[in-house]
Design an enzyme around this catalytic site. Sequence first.
Site, short mmCIF file in Angstrom:
data_model
loop_
_atom_site.label_atom_id
_atom_site.label_comp_id
_atom_site.label_asym_id
_atom_site.label_seq_id
_atom_site.Cartn_x
_atom_site.Cartn_y
_atom_site.Cartn_z
N ASP A 65 -39.08 35.70 5.67
CA ASP A 65 -40.08 35.10 4.58
C ASP A 65 -39.50 33.61 4.37
O ASP A 65 -38.26 33.32 4.45
CB ASP A 65 -39.50 35.73 3.13
CG ASP A 65 -40.62 34.90 2.19
OD1 ASP A 65 -41.53 35.37 1.92
OD2 ASP A 65 -40.20 33.88 1.54
N TYR A 70 -40.31 25.08 2.49
CA TYR A 70 -38.68 25.19 2.85
C TYR A 70 -38.40 24.24 4.18
O TYR A 70 -37.06 24.20 4.08
CB TYR A 70 -38.40 26.49 3.22
CG TYR A 70 -38.77 27.63 2.26
CD1 TYR A 70 -39.13 27.27 0.95
CD2 TYR A 70 -38.74 29.02 2.52
CE1 TYR A 70 -39.62 28.22 0.05
CE2 TYR A 70 -39.12 30.05 1.41
CZ TYR A 70 -39.54 29.42 0.32
OH TYR A 70 -39.85 30.61 -0.59
N HIS A 128 -48.58 29.09 -2.10
CA HIS A 128 -47.40 29.52 -2.60
C HIS A 128 -47.37 29.21 -4.30
O HIS A 128 -46.46 29.98 -4.96
CB HIS A 128 -46.61 28.23 -2.22
CG HIS A 128 -44.97 28.45 -2.17
ND1 HIS A 128 -44.31 27.78 -1.31
CD2 HIS A 128 -44.27 29.01 -2.99
CE1 HIS A 128 -43.00 28.41 -1.37
NE2 HIS A 128 -43.11 29.01 -2.53
N GLN A 190 -46.29 37.59 -4.36
CA GLN A 190 -44.82 37.21 -4.36
C GLN A 190 -44.51 36.53 -5.79
O GLN A 190 -45.07 35.34 -6.09
CB GLN A 190 -44.41 36.34 -3.29
CG GLN A 190 -43.03 36.24 -3.13
CD GLN A 190 -42.35 35.68 -1.84
OE1 GLN A 190 -41.84 34.72 -1.93
NE2 GLN A 190 -42.93 35.92 -0.74
N LEU A 219 -31.80 38.82 -7.80
CA LEU A 219 -30.69 38.76 -8.58
C LEU A 219 -30.25 37.76 -9.73
O LEU A 219 -29.46 37.70 -10.16
CB LEU A 219 -29.54 38.44 -7.33
CG LEU A 219 -29.52 39.24 -6.22
CD1 LEU A 219 -28.47 38.76 -5.32
CD2 LEU A 219 -29.63 40.86 -6.32
N GLY A 220 -31.54 37.43 -10.01
CA GLY A 220 -31.53 36.46 -11.33
C GLY A 220 -30.58 35.13 -10.91
O GLY A 220 -29.99 34.78 -11.65
N LYS A 259 -31.93 36.39 -0.24
CA LYS A 259 -31.47 35.06 0.61
C LYS A 259 -29.83 35.35 0.64
O LYS A 259 -29.31 35.42 -0.18
CB LYS A 259 -31.85 33.93 -0.03
CG LYS A 259 -31.56 32.81 0.65
CD LYS A 259 -31.60 31.69 -0.24
CE LYS A 259 -30.60 31.68 -1.22
NZ LYS A 259 -30.77 30.43 -1.91
N ARG A 265 -22.66 39.69 3.90
CA ARG A 265 -23.57 40.01 2.63
C ARG A 265 -24.90 40.43 3.46
O ARG A 265 -25.57 41.23 2.98
CB ARG A 265 -23.63 39.00 1.73
CG ARG A 265 -24.78 39.05 0.41
CD ARG A 265 -24.21 40.50 -0.20
NE ARG A 265 -23.05 40.23 -0.91
CZ ARG A 265 -22.47 39.53 -2.02
NH1 ARG A 265 -23.25 38.93 -2.74
NH2 ARG A 265 -21.33 39.57 -2.35
N GLU A 267 -25.51 42.03 6.08
CA GLU A 267 -25.26 43.24 6.54
C GLU A 267 -25.11 44.13 5.43
O GLU A 267 -25.92 45.38 5.42
CB GLU A 267 -24.10 43.69 7.54
CG GLU A 267 -24.08 44.75 7.96
CD GLU A 267 -23.07 45.01 9.17
OE1 GLU A 267 -23.04 46.13 9.75
OE2 GLU A 267 -22.14 44.23 9.32
#
Length: 301
Positions: A65, A70, A128, A190, A219-220, A259, A265, A267
Amino acid sequence: YYRMEITSQQEGQKDDHEGEPATQVSGTQHKPIPSMGLGTYKLEGEITVRDTAIKALQLGYRHIDTARIYKNEKHIGEALRRAGVERDQIYITSKVSPYEMTFAGTYAACLQSMIDLGVDYIDLYLIHWPAKNKIPLNSPKHAELRKESWQALEKLYREGKCRAIGVSNYTIRHLKELLEYCTIPPYANQVEVHPKLQQLELREFCEKNNIIVIPYASLGRGDLLEHPTVVNVAQQVGKLPSLVLLRWAIEKGMVVIPKTKDMERLESNLDALTFTLPPESIAMLDGLEDGTHYCWNPEVV
């Protein structure tokens, strides 16, 4: 090696991975979207972006993504060329920038994304943000530009440059407006979703209209990793707090795009695909709802 597919095909379309394990989420427009992808927001620097994306693809990620804003599409394109994975096995999502929201601007943005990524089509292209930059938030011009931009996406879809089209940060109000005039319905929305901002009404509306929800900030922005309830659930199921939060979203039928540039992480995040949360754990996480936005609030547009 993990295979992460969500069936979301038009009737009669052949699944290239038929017979392999799949996470099932309904959708309408095109080939399957993998249930976990690599998010690349704020992933910067040629070597970092390239090597992270290559490693992700080598580990079995099949969804990347990105977005025009970006400014890392060229580096991702380099990873696509080097990773040794066939293009038709990779699902690429990108987005038109709020700076580019006009018919011509959106159309040109997608063509530039294709050039930068080194591909001849993009699997999913999104608007977006439901507003154009540098225009007052209460201006009616935004609605006109949303329509123009969507019409450009429909043209790109019909030309085969985008295999699916959708939106990001759209509220129910924005989606109702879009559904009034679109000839091709949005495939995905999204938006920010996590246990503190579950967006139940929006998700129900999306489900009713066959729109897949792709949460960001799962994850906030790291804040939820130390929340006592999340930590408690993680201890109960023997998993990392991050995995509990990702799994919560997956079990709600959403596509996650965590991300990270940390290779371990990267993996370990895949482990979210290998377990289930007991109902009591899901109920504990559901109880965290308090309307907290860690990112933007599109209600103001």
